[in-house]
Write an enzyme that holds these catalytic residues in place. Structure first.
Site, PDB file in Angstrom:
ATOM      1  N   ASP A 147       0.816  -1.228   0.000  1.00 58.42           N
ATOM      2  CA  ASP A 147       0.000   0.000   0.000  1.00 58.42           C
ATOM      3  C   ASP A 147       0.848   1.276   0.000  1.00 58.42           C
ATOM      4  O   ASP A 147       0.481   2.267  -0.627  1.00 58.42           O
ATOM      5  CB  ASP A 147      -0.917   0.042   1.233  1.00 58.42           C
TER       6      ASP A 147
HETATM    7  P1  NAP Z   1       0.897  -3.906   3.308  1.00 54.61           P
HETATM    8  O1  NAP Z   1       0.164  -2.996   2.402  1.00 54.61           O
HETATM    9  O2  NAP Z   1       0.153  -4.563   4.409  1.00 54.61           O
HETATM   10  O3  NAP Z   1       1.640  -4.994   2.388  1.00 54.61           O
HETATM   11  C1  NAP Z   1       2.546  -5.895   2.952  1.00 54.61           C
HETATM   12  C2  NAP Z   1       2.963  -6.881   1.870  1.00 54.61           C
HETATM   13  O4  NAP Z   1       3.979  -7.694   2.431  1.00 54.61           O
HETATM   14  C3  NAP Z   1       1.854  -7.810   1.427  1.00 54.61           C
HETATM   15  O5  NAP Z   1       1.308  -7.423   0.185  1.00 54.61           O
HETATM   16  C4  NAP Z   1       2.523  -9.196   1.383  1.00 54.61           C
HETATM   17  O6  NAP Z   1       2.449  -9.745   0.059  1.00 54.61           O
HETATM   18  C5  NAP Z   1       3.975  -8.935   1.765  1.00 54.61           C
HETATM   19  N1  NAP Z   1       4.501  -9.947   2.690  1.00 54.61           N
HETATM   20  C6  NAP Z   1       3.894 -10.551   3.723  1.00 54.61           C
HETATM   21  N2  NAP Z   1       4.709 -11.433   4.317  1.00 54.61           N
HETATM   22  C7  NAP Z   1       5.877 -11.385   3.628  1.00 54.61           C
HETATM   23  C8  NAP Z   1       7.112 -12.064   3.735  1.00 54.61           C
HETATM   24  N3  NAP Z   1       7.328 -13.006   4.698  1.00 54.61           N
HETATM   25  N4  NAP Z   1       8.098 -11.781   2.863  1.00 54.61           N
HETATM   26  C9  NAP Z   1       7.900 -10.858   1.883  1.00 54.61           C
HETATM   27  N5  NAP Z   1       6.737 -10.177   1.728  1.00 54.61           N
HETATM   28  C10 NAP Z   1       5.746 -10.438   2.595  1.00 54.61           C
HETATM   29  O7  NAP Z   1       2.112  -3.139   4.015  1.00 54.61           O
HETATM   30  P2  NAP Z   1       2.669  -1.669   3.801  1.00 54.61           P
HETATM   31  O8  NAP Z   1       2.982  -1.424   2.357  1.00 54.61           O
HETATM   32  O9  NAP Z   1       3.697  -1.491   4.850  1.00 54.61           O
HETATM   33  O10 NAP Z   1       1.424  -0.729   4.127  1.00 54.61           O
HETATM   34  C11 NAP Z   1       0.907  -0.641   5.466  1.00 54.61           C
HETATM   35  C12 NAP Z   1      -0.603  -0.670   5.432  1.00 54.61           C
HETATM   36  O11 NAP Z   1      -1.088  -0.875   6.760  1.00 54.61           O
HETATM   37  C13 NAP Z   1      -1.203   0.628   4.934  1.00 54.61           C
HETATM   38  O12 NAP Z   1      -2.388   0.379   4.216  1.00 54.61           O
HETATM   39  C14 NAP Z   1      -1.507   1.365   6.228  1.00 54.61           C
HETATM   40  O13 NAP Z   1      -2.499   2.355   6.086  1.00 54.61           O
HETATM   41  C15 NAP Z   1      -1.964   0.216   7.089  1.00 54.61           C
HETATM   42  N6  NAP Z   1      -1.879   0.445   8.533  1.00 54.61           N
HETATM   43  C16 NAP Z   1      -0.795   1.088   9.058  1.00 54.61           C
HETATM   44  C17 NAP Z   1      -0.731   1.316  10.417  1.00 54.61           C
HETATM   45  C18 NAP Z   1       0.452   2.076  10.999  1.00 54.61           C
HETATM   46  O14 NAP Z   1       0.295   2.695  12.054  1.00 54.61           O
HETATM   47  N7  NAP Z   1       1.617   2.006  10.385  1.00 54.61           N
HETATM   48  C19 NAP Z   1      -1.735   0.831  11.268  1.00 54.61           C
HETATM   49  C20 NAP Z   1      -2.802   0.123  10.695  1.00 54.61           C
HETATM   50  C21 NAP Z   1      -2.851  -0.064   9.315  1.00 54.61           C
HETATM   51  P3  NAP Z   1       2.590 -11.324  -0.152  1.00 54.61           P
HETATM   52  O15 NAP Z   1       1.503 -11.954   0.644  1.00 54.61           O
HETATM   53  O16 NAP Z   1       2.458 -11.513  -1.617  1.00 54.61           O
HETATM   54  O17 NAP Z   1       3.944 -11.707   0.342  1.00 54.61           O
END
Ligand code: NAP
Length: 220
Positions: A147
């Site tokens: 994301d």
């Molecule tokens: P993300 O959008 O959750 O994407 C993480 C990606 O990591 C997944 O698409 C997954 O794809 C991959 N993944 C999972 N396990 C893995 C592994 N062992 N090795 C390699 N890849 C792996 O994470 P992000 O880009 O960091 O974005 C964060 C999201 O969380 C945002 O939408 C944000 O708004 C939200 N959020 C953030 C907070 C905060 O405070 N930071 C709190 C709540 C929500 P695969 O399954 O294909 O591997």
């Protein structure tokens, strides 16, 4: 006459059987291709050479930006990533880390993990201090990020994630993305960056893939 009719019927049967066999073969190869690509419409990801291409591109780059995401936390890949960054620096590559404030699942998630692994603070940059450097960056290496690098957040006003902070990793000259497969991010929406022209997917667990990169770069 009767004999000819019987022969014709047999030929028709054989022709039909042949068509069925050819049809099944075509279906089988199409399904295999779909399984390999992951989904119709996605570009084919030549998994085998991507890691070594990534290693070559990084070892010869002038500057690299590493973008960690939630997948880095899941894989606990931060120590390997720190090791990778040191090896690249020893080769004269300028390495920076780009932190999206919403990366991971809690504020400061990535900073905490990188600090724990020993990545120096002076190469870790907040989004607003690094976003304008992507267009001049040779390689963006995205590790378990989704994301936070989705161009829809910047470009698509109809997207549910429109307006969330987004790292402009898609503007780098080359983008390598490590993730396990076609898994969605937290938002559950598609990420067009993954099929971008300058993007290569490197499928696997983040820790394992970074370890492979380290080995490949060391062997160059
Ligand atoms: P993300 O959008 O959750 O994407 C993480 C990606 O990591 C997944 O698409 C997954 O794809 C991959 N993944 C999972 N396990 C893995 C592994 N062992 N090795 C390699 N890849 C792996 O994470 P992000 O880009 O960091 O974005 C964060 C999201 O969380 C945002 O939408 C944000 O708004 C939200 N959020 C953030 C907070 C905060 O405070 N930071 C709190 C709540 C929500 P695969 O399954 O294909 O591997």
């Amino acid at each position: 006459m009767a004999f000819n009719m019987e022969l014709l019927i047999w030929i028709a049967y054989l022709g039909a059987a042949l068509l069925v066999i050819l049809g099944l073969k075509f279906l089988h190869s199409t399904m295999a291709e779909v399984r390999e690509i992951g989904a119709p419409g996605k570009k084919k990801d030549d998994a085998a050479p991507v890691a070594s291409d990534a290693a070559n591109a990084m070892a010869t780059a002038e500057n690299i930006i590493i973008v960690p995401g939630y997948g880095m936390a899941i894989a606990q890949a931060q120590h390997k990533i720190c090791e990778l960054s040191k090896i690249l620096q020893e080769k004269g590559v300028r390495v920076s880390f780009a932190i999206n404030p919403v990366a991971g699942r809690m504020p400061g998630h990535m900073d905490i993990l990188l600090a724990e692994a020993g990545v120096p603070y002076d190469i870790i940059f907040d989004l607003e201090n690094i976003n304008d450097q992507f267009p001049t960056c040779d390689v963006a290496l995205l590790i378990g990020a989704n994301d936070i690098v989705n161009p829809a957040a910047r470009d698509d006003t109809s997207s549910p994630i429109y307006g969330i902070p987004m790292l402009d990793a898609d503007k780098a000259r080359q983008v390598f993305i490590i993730k396990r497969g076609q898994g969605a991010g937290f938002s559950g929406i598609e990420n067009l960056l993954f099929s971008g022209d300058n993007t290569r997917m490197c499928y696997g667990d983040a820790k394992d893939e970074v370890q492979k990169l380290i080995m490949d770069i060391k062997s160059l």
